[in-house]
Structure formats: structure tokens, C-alpha cells
Design a protein around this motif. Structure first.
Motif, PDB file in Angstrom:
ATOM      1  N   SER A 141      16.451  16.646   6.839  1.00  0.00           N
ATOM      2  CA  SER A 141      17.080  17.558   7.805  1.00  0.00           C
ATOM      3  C   SER A 141      16.896  19.024   7.447  1.00  0.00           C
ATOM      4  CB  SER A 141      18.578  17.258   7.909  1.00  0.00           C
ATOM      5  OG  SER A 141      19.239  17.598   6.699  1.00  0.00           O
ATOM      6  N   GLY A 142      16.569  19.296   6.189  1.00  0.00           N
ATOM      7  CA  GLY A 142      16.477  20.680   5.750  1.00  0.00           C
ATOM      8  C   GLY A 142      17.829  21.310   5.481  1.00  0.00           C
ATOM      9  N   VAL A 143      18.866  20.471   5.413  1.00  0.00           N
ATOM     10  CA  VAL A 143      20.221  20.941   5.135  1.00  0.00           C
ATOM     11  C   VAL A 143      20.511  20.656   3.663  1.00  0.00           C
ATOM     12  CG1 VAL A 143      22.671  20.607   5.690  1.00  0.00           C
ATOM     13  CG2 VAL A 143      20.949  20.531   7.504  1.00  0.00           C
ATOM     14  N   HIS A 144      21.093  21.619   2.988  1.00  0.00           N
ATOM     15  CA  HIS A 144      21.353  21.454   1.557  1.00  0.00           C
ATOM     16  C   HIS A 144      22.234  20.232   1.302  1.00  0.00           C
ATOM     17  CE1 HIS A 144      22.440  22.366  -2.588  1.00  0.00           C
ATOM     18  NE2 HIS A 144      21.364  23.140  -2.586  1.00  0.00           N
ATOM     19  N   LYS A 145      21.911  19.533   0.222  1.00  0.00           N
ATOM     20  CA  LYS A 145      22.613  18.296  -0.129  1.00  0.00           C
ATOM     21  C   LYS A 145      24.123  18.503  -0.276  1.00  0.00           C
ATOM     22  CE  LYS A 145      21.937  16.804  -4.271  1.00  0.00           C
ATOM     23  NZ  LYS A 145      21.373  16.190  -5.492  1.00  0.00           N
ATOM     24  N   THR A 146      24.539  19.621  -0.862  1.00  0.00           N
ATOM     25  CA  THR A 146      25.976  19.844  -1.031  1.00  0.00           C
ATOM     26  C   THR A 146      26.673  20.018   0.321  1.00  0.00           C
ATOM     27  OG1 THR A 146      25.583  22.202  -1.397  1.00  0.00           O
ATOM     28  CG2 THR A 146      25.831  20.822  -3.349  1.00  0.00           C
ATOM     29  N   THR A 147      25.976  20.601   1.287  1.00  0.00           N
ATOM     30  CA  THR A 147      26.544  20.738   2.636  1.00  0.00           C
ATOM     31  C   THR A 147      26.724  19.370   3.268  1.00  0.00           C
ATOM     32  OG1 THR A 147      25.516  22.895   2.906  1.00  0.00           O
ATOM     33  CG2 THR A 147      26.191  21.750   4.929  1.00  0.00           C
ATOM     34  N   VAL A 148      25.731  18.516   3.110  1.00  0.00           N
ATOM     35  CA  VAL A 148      25.817  17.165   3.678  1.00  0.00           C
ATOM     36  C   VAL A 148      26.963  16.404   3.016  1.00  0.00           C
ATOM     37  CG1 VAL A 148      24.601  14.990   4.065  1.00  0.00           C
ATOM     38  CG2 VAL A 148      23.364  17.155   4.277  1.00  0.00           C
ATOM     39  N   TYR A 149      27.061  16.476   1.697  1.00  0.00           N
ATOM     40  CA  TYR A 149      28.159  15.788   1.001  1.00  0.00           C
ATOM     41  C   TYR A 149      29.516  16.349   1.424  1.00  0.00           C
ATOM     42  CZ  TYR A 149      25.640  12.791  -2.273  1.00  0.00           C
ATOM     43  OH  TYR A 149      24.883  11.792  -2.831  1.00  0.00           O
ATOM     44  N   ARG A 150      29.612  17.681   1.523  1.00  0.00           N
ATOM     45  CA  ARG A 150      30.892  18.293   1.867  1.00  0.00           C
ATOM     46  C   ARG A 150      31.337  17.887   3.280  1.00  0.00           C
ATOM     47  NH1 ARG A 150      29.627  23.225   0.729  1.00  0.00           N
ATOM     48  NH2 ARG A 150      28.979  23.819   2.811  1.00  0.00           N
ATOM     49  N   ARG A 151      30.401  17.859   4.229  1.00  0.00           N
ATOM     50  CA  ARG A 151      30.778  17.586   5.623  1.00  0.00           C
ATOM     51  C   ARG A 151      30.855  16.088   5.940  1.00  0.00           C
ATOM     52  NH1 ARG A 151      28.681  20.416  11.143  1.00  0.00           N
ATOM     53  NH2 ARG A 151      29.890  19.090  12.508  1.00  0.00           N
ATOM     54  N   TRP A 152      29.925  15.298   5.392  1.00  0.00           N
ATOM     55  CA  TRP A 152      29.870  13.873   5.748  1.00  0.00           C
ATOM     56  C   TRP A 152      30.333  12.946   4.621  1.00  0.00           C
ATOM     57  CZ3 TRP A 152      26.415  17.407   7.689  1.00  0.00           C
ATOM     58  CH2 TRP A 152      26.356  17.503   9.077  1.00  0.00           C
ATOM     59  N   GLY A 153      30.281  13.409   3.393  1.00  0.00           N
ATOM     60  CA  GLY A 153      30.844  12.670   2.273  1.00  0.00           C
ATOM     61  C   GLY A 153      30.020  11.528   1.733  1.00  0.00           C
ATOM     62  N   SER A 154      29.407  10.740   2.603  1.00  0.00           N
ATOM     63  CA  SER A 154      28.712   9.526   2.162  1.00  0.00           C
ATOM     64  C   SER A 154      27.804   9.048   3.283  1.00  0.00           C
ATOM     65  CB  SER A 154      29.739   8.434   1.842  1.00  0.00           C
ATOM     66  OG  SER A 154      30.448   8.083   3.025  1.00  0.00           O
ATOM     67  N   VAL A 155      27.041   7.989   2.989  1.00  0.00           N
ATOM     68  CA  VAL A 155      26.200   7.425   4.044  1.00  0.00           C
ATOM     69  C   VAL A 155      27.069   6.843   5.160  1.00  0.00           C
ATOM     70  CG1 VAL A 155      24.201   6.990   2.574  1.00  0.00           C
ATOM     71  CG2 VAL A 155      25.919   5.220   2.837  1.00  0.00           C
ATOM     72  N   GLU A 156      28.239   6.339   4.803  1.00  0.00           N
ATOM     73  CA  GLU A 156      29.149   5.817   5.828  1.00  0.00           C
ATOM     74  C   GLU A 156      29.588   6.925   6.775  1.00  0.00           C
ATOM     75  OE1 GLU A 156      29.410   5.104   2.585  1.00  0.00           O
ATOM     76  OE2 GLU A 156      29.163   2.936   2.512  1.00  0.00           O
ATOM     77  N   GLY A 157      29.825   8.110   6.229  1.00  0.00           N
ATOM     78  CA  GLY A 157      30.177   9.258   7.060  1.00  0.00           C
ATOM     79  C   GLY A 157      29.032   9.672   7.974  1.00  0.00           C
ATOM     80  N   LEU A 158      27.807   9.583   7.459  1.00  0.00           N
ATOM     81  CA  LEU A 158      26.633   9.893   8.282  1.00  0.00           C
ATOM     82  C   LEU A 158      26.509   8.900   9.440  1.00  0.00           C
ATOM     83  CD1 LEU A 158      24.078  10.626   5.416  1.00  0.00           C
ATOM     84  CD2 LEU A 158      24.993  12.301   7.043  1.00  0.00           C
ATOM     85  N   ILE A 159      26.693   7.627   9.125  1.00  0.00           N
ATOM     86  CA  ILE A 159      26.624   6.569  10.150  1.00  0.00           C
ATOM     87  C   ILE A 159      27.721   6.800  11.191  1.00  0.00           C
ATOM     88  CG2 ILE A 159      27.002   4.107  10.556  1.00  0.00           C
ATOM     89  CD1 ILE A 159      24.520   4.145   9.131  1.00  0.00           C
ATOM     90  N   SER A 160      28.929   7.039  10.728  1.00  0.00           N
ATOM     91  CA  SER A 160      30.056   7.222  11.643  1.00  0.00           C
ATOM     92  C   SER A 160      29.824   8.401  12.581  1.00  0.00           C
ATOM     93  CB  SER A 160      31.351   7.432  10.856  1.00  0.00           C
ATOM     94  OG  SER A 160      31.655   6.274  10.129  1.00  0.00           O
ATOM     95  N   ASP A 161      29.306   9.495  12.040  1.00  0.00           N
ATOM     96  CA  ASP A 161      29.067  10.668  12.865  1.00  0.00           C
ATOM     97  C   ASP A 161      27.966  10.401  13.882  1.00  0.00           C
ATOM     98  OD1 ASP A 161      29.764  13.466  13.415  1.00  0.00           O
ATOM     99  OD2 ASP A 161      27.715  13.878  12.786  1.00  0.00           O
ATOM    100  N   ALA A 162      26.906   9.730  13.474  1.00  0.00           N
ATOM    101  CA  ALA A 162      25.822   9.412  14.411  1.00  0.00           C
ATOM    102  C   ALA A 162      26.332   8.522  15.533  1.00  0.00           C
ATOM    103  CB  ALA A 162      24.667   8.741  13.674  1.00  0.00           C
TER     104      ALA A 162
END
Length: 195
Positions: free
Chosen positions: A43-64
Motif C-alpha cells: 500500500s505504501g503506507v508505513h507499517k506503524t500506521t497500519v498497526y496503529r489503525r488496524w492492529g492486526s490482519v483481523e482488523g484489516l479483514i474487518s475493515d475491508a
């Protein structure tokens, strides 16, 4: 008072980039291969931003799934309940058969089997799809094709459940004839007052 956020601003662009990367990773690697690191890189988004906003792969799945839940679905309108229900069942079948979308849809189901957070998101997604699809049953009731006592959501569930059974329980291929048969069985049950 909080300042209003600009629609389509940086936050929306970041969310969209992460969502697209999540879907691409799911399509290519499935749920087991999904990692926050790969999504961040793609995505080109910094890893810490992804962790801070989505927390985990489950958070990524839930948001999608949350974003997908609100997208319109092409609910069939053939003018008759038989064609409409068959159309709904065929849409489900073709979604899983699609070489690009199918692996993503399967990954969502796999994630829900392993994560309560993903399961809740998938439940909400299906609830929205059933609500949209229930229009075909409501129209049939208005046209006098089905009794007014019919439970529209149950008719939709009955029409698509055999497809999911074949895909995820017995791992059998699902043909268009299988989808039509599932829709026809649901319609027969609805007309008989079972649903």
C-alpha cells in the motif's frame, strides 16, 4: 467541537490504499499468507500506521468487509421471482468462481473461521447482502407470487446455503444448474409456507 474531516482527504486515501493492498494480498496469498507487513509494503503506507489503525490482519479483514458491506450489489430484477432468485444464487456462485474475486471471498470465509473479529465483520457483510437481496422476495410478495407471511431473509438464506455447503463443506464444484436448483428449492419451500 471537533473540526470536520474532509471527505476524500488523506485518511480516506490511506484507508483505500490499505484496503486495496489487503484485497490484493488475500487474492494472491489467502488468509494464511496475509501479513500487516506485506499490506504496508504493497500500500505504501508505513507499517506503524497500519498497526496503529488496524492492529492486526483481523482488523484489516474487518475493515475491508466493512467497506464492502456498504457497496451496492446488482440485485436481479427479471420481473418474476423464479428468475430473481436464480439470479441471486448465480451471483453468489459466480462471485466465488471469478478468478480475481473468488480467492478474496474464500479468504474472508476462512478468516471468519479463525477469528471472532473477522466472523463479526463477515456476519455484518452477509446481513447487508441479505437485506439487499431480500428485495426480490418483497417484490414477489407485492406481485402476489409469494404469501405475505414469507420471511424474505430466510428465502435468501435457503437459496444460497447449498452453494456455500458445496464450496466450503464438501469442496465440490458449483455449476449454474446447482445454483438454479438451490434457488428453485428455496422458492418451493417459500410457496409451501415453510419459509
Amino acid at each position: 467541537m471537533e473540526p470536520s474531516r474532509r471527505p476524500g482527504g488523506r485518511s480516506a486515501r490511506v484507508r483505500d490504499a490499505v484496503r486495496q493492498a489487503t484485497l490484493a494480498e488475500l487474492a494472491g496469498k489467502g488468509f494464511r499468507g496475509l501479513t500487516v507487513e506485506h499490506v504496508a509494503e504493497r500500500s505504501g503506507v508505513h507499517k506503524t500506521t497500519v498497526y496503529r489503525r488496524w492492529g492486526s490482519v483481523e482488523g484489516l479483514i474487518s475493515d475491508a468487509l466493512e467497506l464492502a458491506r456498504d457497496e451496492p450489489w446488482p440485485v436481479p430484477d427479471t420481473g418474476a421471482v423464479e428468475g430473481d432468485l436464480r439470479g441471486v444464487a448465480r451471483l453468489v456462485r459466480s462471485g466465488f468462481a471469478d478468478p480475481e474475486l473468488g480467492p478474496v471471498a474464500s479468504a474472508f470465509v476462512a478468516a471468519a473461521m479463525q477469528s471472532p473479529e473477522a466472523a463479526r465483520a463477515l456476519h455484518d457483510f452477509f446481513q447487508a447482502r441479505h437485506e439487499q437481496s431480500a428485495q426480490v422476495v418483497h417484490r414477489a410478495v407485492e406481485r402476489g407470487e409469494l404469501p405475505h407471511t414469507v420471511d424474505a431473509h430466510e428465502v435468501i438464506r435457503a437459496a444460497v446455503a447449498p452453494i456455500y455447503y458445496r464450496l466450503f463443506v464438501t469442496h465440490e464444484p458449483v455449476t449454474e444448474a446447482d445454483a438454479d436448483r438451490a434457488a428453485d428449492a428455496a422458492l418451493a419451500a417459500a410457496r409451501a409456507g415453510v419459509l
